[in-house]
Motif scaffolding. Sequence first.
Motif: not given
Length: 222
Positions: A141-165
Amino acid sequence: MKKYLKIAAIIIGAFILIFIGAGIGSSGAKATVHEKKMDITALDKEFSKVKKELSSMKKDRDEAMAIIDKKESVEKELADTKAKLKDIKGTLDQELAEGRKEIDTKLAEANEGLSDAKAQLKDTQAKLASATGQLQKAEGAPKKLGSGQYVVGKDIPAGRYVAHALGRGSNFFLFDGGSGGSAKVNTILGSAGGIGSGDYTFFCEDGDIIETHESVQLTPVK
């Protein structure tokens, strides 16, 4: 039959010898036995011979009677043994029948338990498949992130994504989680004002750091 006739003849002859012997003893005369003339000495020998034959026949008779008695004893013992064997066989048959009945009962219970276990396993597998499907759906499922910093593997799984504003668009960074911390991605999402690049597809690994200055949506892709 001939043997009994011989015995009877010998007995009769013995009695004759006795009477003859008595007569000779009183008169000293010779007597005629079996068409032969015999004196007292010859008669005594004949009488001793008859007694010996009678003794032998008595012994044979006693042995025959002993054999008959033993045969009857053996037959009785055999009959008793057969009766005991019949009782033992009846007991064994009964125990065997009861044992088979108990085994059949336990086997039926085991089969029933196996059927229940199979049903439970099937239900568990169905639930697991459903849970796996839901997990895969949730991970995809798509994951929504607010402005800020996030750690891959902790906040979101590693992988391939499409980033959309999700807003007008802003800077979007992906930093290497290693010691260097170099930027893997440095782009502007969206297209507001003609300066954005629109959506951006990227790879991220455990330990990488995502930095966004505006809310974004990350959609997993293969």
